[in-house]
Scaffold this active site. Structure first.
Site, PDB file in Angstrom:
ATOM      1  N   SER A 153       0.775  14.455  -2.140  1.00 51.05           N
ATOM      2  CA  SER A 153       1.850  14.164  -1.189  1.00 51.05           C
ATOM      3  C   SER A 153       1.816  12.750  -0.626  1.00 51.05           C
ATOM      4  O   SER A 153       2.769  12.319   0.018  1.00 51.05           O
ATOM      5  CB  SER A 153       1.812  15.168  -0.025  1.00 51.05           C
ATOM      6  N   TYR A 213       0.941   8.329  -0.854  1.00 54.08           N
ATOM      7  CA  TYR A 213       1.405   7.215  -1.685  1.00 54.08           C
ATOM      8  C   TYR A 213       0.690   7.187  -3.031  1.00 54.08           C
ATOM      9  O   TYR A 213       1.314   7.012  -4.080  1.00 54.08           O
ATOM     10  CB  TYR A 213       1.161   5.882  -0.968  1.00 54.08           C
ATOM     11  N   CYS A 263      -8.920  -0.875  -3.987  1.00 57.25           N
ATOM     12  CA  CYS A 263      -7.909  -1.830  -4.447  1.00 57.25           C
ATOM     13  C   CYS A 263      -8.358  -3.278  -4.296  1.00 57.25           C
ATOM     14  O   CYS A 263      -8.213  -4.089  -5.221  1.00 57.25           O
ATOM     15  CB  CYS A 263      -6.591  -1.586  -3.719  1.00 57.25           C
ATOM     16  N   ASN A 276      -1.571  -3.006  -5.126  1.00 55.27           N
ATOM     17  CA  ASN A 276      -2.630  -2.123  -4.642  1.00 55.27           C
ATOM     18  C   ASN A 276      -2.415  -0.658  -5.003  1.00 55.27           C
ATOM     19  O   ASN A 276      -3.380   0.109  -5.093  1.00 55.27           O
ATOM     20  CB  ASN A 276      -2.788  -2.249  -3.123  1.00 55.27           C
TER      21      ASN A 276
END
Length: 348
Positions: free
Chosen positions: A9, A11, A149, A315
């Site tokens: 759910s 990003y 990232c 990222n």
């Protein structure tokens, strides 16, 4: 191949699904979310409307084992420890997008995360998921832990310099700029307080430093310490790392470019940026949005014997979901570019 996504759910989970629905060798068979059980996936991830009619399920290890050959875990840090162990013990291949299995040393978790890992005997079962550095190990792995990232963006620029003893390993400073999506999809600072910022956060002891030190120390064959200071900036997606290093060998610019070409010339997702004209003289995350590329360049400050290695990425792609799909491709013997043949979006 049948795959599932645990924690679909947010990003990172949503970006992973965006790539999976277009992957030629994959069928998504199960997605889980604690708060959205029974809801259609596209109601939480609207960009997926028309691509899938899946609904969110509860986390059920037996169902995941029955339905999936490989599972992505995209849950918050600290949550993945038990999930990964349970799936690993059932023989499922796992790609973990949390930080819970990135570091291979219990003491490192104490230092960088301030908690005692509940399953330290599983840390060395995980392969650090950077194919450009660990491709052969990833091919044989059951558990791959995707890098942070900022960590992967920085270390790809620094690795060739460390491997070839070009720079002083006692003085490495990483200055990172990252977009707002790096903070996750939870409720956060109001737009009025976030818009237009260049805001330092964790200017000392950011946890991605531990990953950079781990990987560069392995390359160098000795302990390396890195100073890292991230800043939040007013973009949604993107990372720029300005890696300040000091040379211990006299090398001309053309020799350094040759070194980078020898290291990354055959890599699908590393691009070297050295144009003398136009807008794109140095890596710039604006020209990477939606792609799995990491762009690398550098400049020389001869007066101070300084080599500034520059690296940029999206990222949510090379820094998260893109690396996850790239790792899956390597693990499963697919073409490394499958599901990742996207040019960057521009303008954005």
């Amino acid at each position: 191949m049948k795959v599932g996504v645990v924690g679909a759910s947010g990003y990172v989970g949503g970006e992973t699904l965006r790539l999976l629905v277009n992957h030629p060798n994959v069928e998504i068979t199960m997605v889980t979310s604690r708060q959205h059980v029974g809801e259609y996936l596209h109601r939480v991830q609207p960009s997926l409307k028309g691509f899938t009619d899946l609904t969110f399920s509860e986390l059920d290890y037996d169902k995941l084992t029955d339905k999936c050959d490989l599972v992505f875990t995209a849950v918050p840090h600290g949550t993945a420890t038990e999930i990964v162990k349970a799936l690993y013990d059932r023989g499922i291949k796992i790609i973990d997008l949390s930080a819970d299995y990135r570091l291979h040393d219990q003491d490192a978790y104490d230092k960088w995360y301030g908690w005692e890992h509940p399953h330290p005997d599983y840390l060395n079962k995980s392969v650090f998921g950077v194919p450009e550095l660990h491709r052969e190990e990833i091919k044989k792995a059951q558990l791959v832990s995707c890098p942070g990232c900022m960590a992967v963006t920085s270390m790809l620029a620094l690795a060739p310099l460390i491997r070839n003893n070009i720079i002083d390993t006692d003085h490495i400073v990483v200055d990172s700029k990252i977009g707002s999506s790096g903070a996750g999809s939870g409720s956060g600072t109001a737009h009025a307080m976030r818009a237009g910022v260049i805001r330092p956060y964790k200017p000392a002891k950011h946890r991605h430093t531990g990953e950079i030190e781990q990987e560069l120390s392995e390359i160098a064959g000795k302990k390396i310490h890195v100073s890292m200071s991230p800043h939040a900036v007013d973009v949604v997606r993107g990372i720029l790392c300005t890696n300040h290093t000091f040379m211990q060998k006299d090398m001309e610019e053309k020799e350094l470019w040759k070194l980078y070409r020898q290291t990354y010339g055959e890599e699908k997702f590393v691009r070297l940026i050295r144009d003398k004209k136009g807008l794109y003289k140095f890596p710039d995350p604006k020209f990477l949005v939606g792609s799995n590329f990491c762009d690398i360049g550098f400049d020389l400050d001869e007066d101070n014997n300084r080599l500034i290695a520059l690296s940029a990425s999206d990222n949510l792609m090379k820094g998260a979901a893109g690396s996850a799909i790239q790792n899956m491709n390597v693990m499963c013997g697919f073409d490394e570019m499958d599901g990742l043949r996207y040019t960057p979006l521009t303008p954005v």
